[in-house]
Design an enzyme around this catalytic site. Structure first.
Site: not given
Ligand code: PAF
Length: 170
Positions: A30-32, A36-37, A61, A147, A150, A153
């Site tokens: 979701m950017g920012a 970790g990304h 979400q 990640g 999470d 998730q």
């Molecule tokens: O973990 C996130 O940033 C969000 O939940 C994801 C997996 C990009 C879905 O919008």
């Protein structure tokens, strides 16, 4: 790095590569972006021929509309960072392109989305599932990277992939 802002643009591009039989590694975000990304991107690059990151702040979400409004958006800075780290493709669609109509599908994850974070954010994981089912359908990635921080998730995504019967390794 190639940047696409429409699913048609991205799909046309991926179709044009089809005869090369490249494996696609997908990092949804979701950017920012933070380190970790970037580590997920590094894994995608290591394990796949083509790395694709998405930046999409998914309204479905968010339980609180104010959180959605306040969510940090810094696409130029994110794109710069991804370029620096060798991402091949960035997908940054508009909400209307992903959801031409308000999504209404609901998923059954049994106990999994009723505990921990799910207990405090009703509908949150359903929203995550709605957006990922669309992304998997548009991109058809071979692998997708999430990640482990999470963890809930990640388990939900694994359950989703089973339910949808899509061929993507998490
Ligand atoms: O973990 C996130 O940033 C969000 O939940 C994801 C997996 C990009 C879905 O919008």
């Amino acid at each position: 790095m190639q940047i696409f802002t429409t699913r048609k643009g991205l799909r046309d591009y991926l179709n044009s590569l089809e005869n090369k039989h490249l494996s696609l590694g997908f990092v949804p975000t979701m950017g920012a972006l933070h380190p970790g990304h970037i580590s997920l991107l590094e894994s995608a690059k290591k394990h796949c021929d083509l790395s694709i990151c998405s930046i999409f702040v998914n309204p479905g979400q968010f339980n609180d509309p104010d959180d959605l409004k306040r969510y940090p958006r810094m696409p130029e800075k994110d794109a710069e960072l991804l370029t620096k780290h060798g991402c091949d493709v960035l997908f940054m669609p508009e909400v209307e392109d992903i959801y031409p109509e308000k999504p209404n599908e609901s998923y059954d994850f049994g106990h999994l989305d009723k505990v921990l974070e799910g207990a405090h954010r009703p509908g949150h994981f359903n929203g995550v599932a709605q957006v990922l089912s669309r992304f998997f359908n548009i991109l058809r990635p071979d692998r997708a990277f999430f990640g482990e921080k999470d963890y809930q998730q990640m388990l939900i995504v694994k359950a989703l992939v089973k339910q949808l019967d899509v061929k993507v390794e998490i």
